[in-house]
Design an enzyme around this catalytic site. Structure first.
Site, mmCIF file in Angstrom:
data_model
loop_
_atom_site.group_PDB
_atom_site.id
_atom_site.type_symbol
_atom_site.label_atom_id
_atom_site.label_comp_id
_atom_site.label_asym_id
_atom_site.label_seq_id
_atom_site.Cartn_x
_atom_site.Cartn_y
_atom_site.Cartn_z
ATOM 1 C CB SER A 6 -0.903 0.020 1.234
ATOM 2 O OG SER A 6 -1.553 1.274 1.371
ATOM 3 C CE1 TYR B 11 -4.774 -2.073 5.216
ATOM 4 C CE2 TYR B 11 -3.770 -0.016 4.474
ATOM 5 C CZ TYR B 11 -4.401 -1.222 4.183
ATOM 6 O OH TYR B 11 -4.642 -1.574 2.870
#
Length: 334
Positions: free
Chosen positions: A226, A239
């Protein structure tokens, strides 16, 4: 009889994990109710084969783990202008989180390139069945495997079923993820932190650990990283940590497996319209999702999936391993 009982245990474990995710989500939802975020609007960049939705998007908040079937604005995954050319002919792929979003788009393009696909997912059964229909529409086989990747026994089970029912394993796509923001550091509970790491890091490790012994020279592992793992994100502390860890795991595992001819790479997407974000952010934040990118909009899954084909195909990426490929729409932060 014992095997049937084990499969039942996996399904119940997956349902329990989904309930746990909803509990974590409810805590953050309460915190969101008083918070508001200003809306912005600018001209979005459209340079693809067809036009893609741009903010404001439907302001919708989903219960975890998030059903694509429940989204008012359906993610675009079928890539009608993408023509297959047998880049993955008769390969066998196992995709975690393959029921929706990027995972579904990857499953469809893998099938269009000639691969059979095993889809591992939590408990989004309706979405998984739609992915299966889409893969079979491409003329390839698809099996569905429900369970929690945070359980190493389920990961072994998923690999074993793939081997038994599809006849091998050439490509592993580690894509399953848990994401839930916080509005303050104090809100990040141990349970929340643990769930994120167990899904996003332990799950990737367990699945790779189960898959690698069955993979041969020419096989490929692709991780979903990501932009948050590259740039960080003030609201996605845990995250972002896991995504940075995935990037490091990718580079390390690639060097470890190079002598065995197994390539390992990662794709690091920016904002992508999937159930993951509407199942995280409040409705008003979802409406502006992706608006702060230079392109002025989120990507659609079909815009990300070709990168997975590229990295999986020996004809395209035989000299590429240990790389993290950002597809972030010029994204530059927060």
């Amino acid at each position: 009889m014992a095997r049937s009982s084990q499969i039942s245990d996996f399904k119940e474990e997956a349902a329990q994990a989904a309930r746990q995710e909803r509990t974590i989500q409810k805590q953050i939802d309460r915190s969101d109710r008083d918070g508001k975020e200003g809306k912005t609007k600018k001209s979005a960049m459209q340079s693809g084969a067809r036009a893609y939705p741009e903010p404001p998007l439907p302001g919708q908040h989903l219960k975890k783990p998030g059903l694509e079937a429940d989204l008012e604005l359906k993610p675009m995954f079928d890539a009608p202008y993408y023509k297959g050319s047998e880049k993955l002919l008769d390969k066998i792929a196992l995709i975690t989180g393959g029921d929706s979003g990027i995972g579904r788009a990857v499953a469809v393009l893998f099938a269009r390139e000639g691969a059979d696909v095993a889809v591992a997912y939590l408990d989004e059964h309706e979405d998984a069945k739609e992915t299966k229909r889409a893969v079979e529409k491409e003329g390839r086989r698809c099996i569905l495997i429900s369970g929690d990747v945070a359980d190493p026994e389920f990961c072994k089970h998923a690999v074993e079923r793939t081997m038994k029912e599809l006849g091998g394993l050439d490509i592993l796509v580690n894509n399953a993820a848990f994401q839930e923001h916080v509005n303050s550091f104090e809100e990040l509970t141990e349970e929340h932190f643990d769930r994120t790491l167990k899904t996003n890091l332990y799950g990737y490790f367990y699945m790779a650990k189960a898959a690698v012994p069955h993979m041969k020279n020419g096989s490929a592992i692709i991780m979903t990283g990501s932009v948050t793992g590259l740039l960080g994100n003030k609201d996605l502390l845990d995250y972002s940590m896991t995504k940075g860890g995935i990037h490091a795991f990718t580079r390390s595992l690639a060097t470890h497996l190079v002598d065995r001819g197994i390539r390992v790479n990662a794709v690091a997407p920016g904002p992508v319209w999937t159930p993951l974000n509407p199942a995280d952010k409040s409705a008003d934040r979802v409406a502006n999702f992706g608006a702060d990118t230079p392109m002025g909009r989120p990507a659609q899954p079909e815009e990300i999936a070709p990168a997975y084909v590229f990295l999986a195909a020996p004809s395209c990426a035989s000299y590429i391993t240990g790389e993290v490929l950002p597809i972030i729409g010029g994204y530059s932060g927060g």
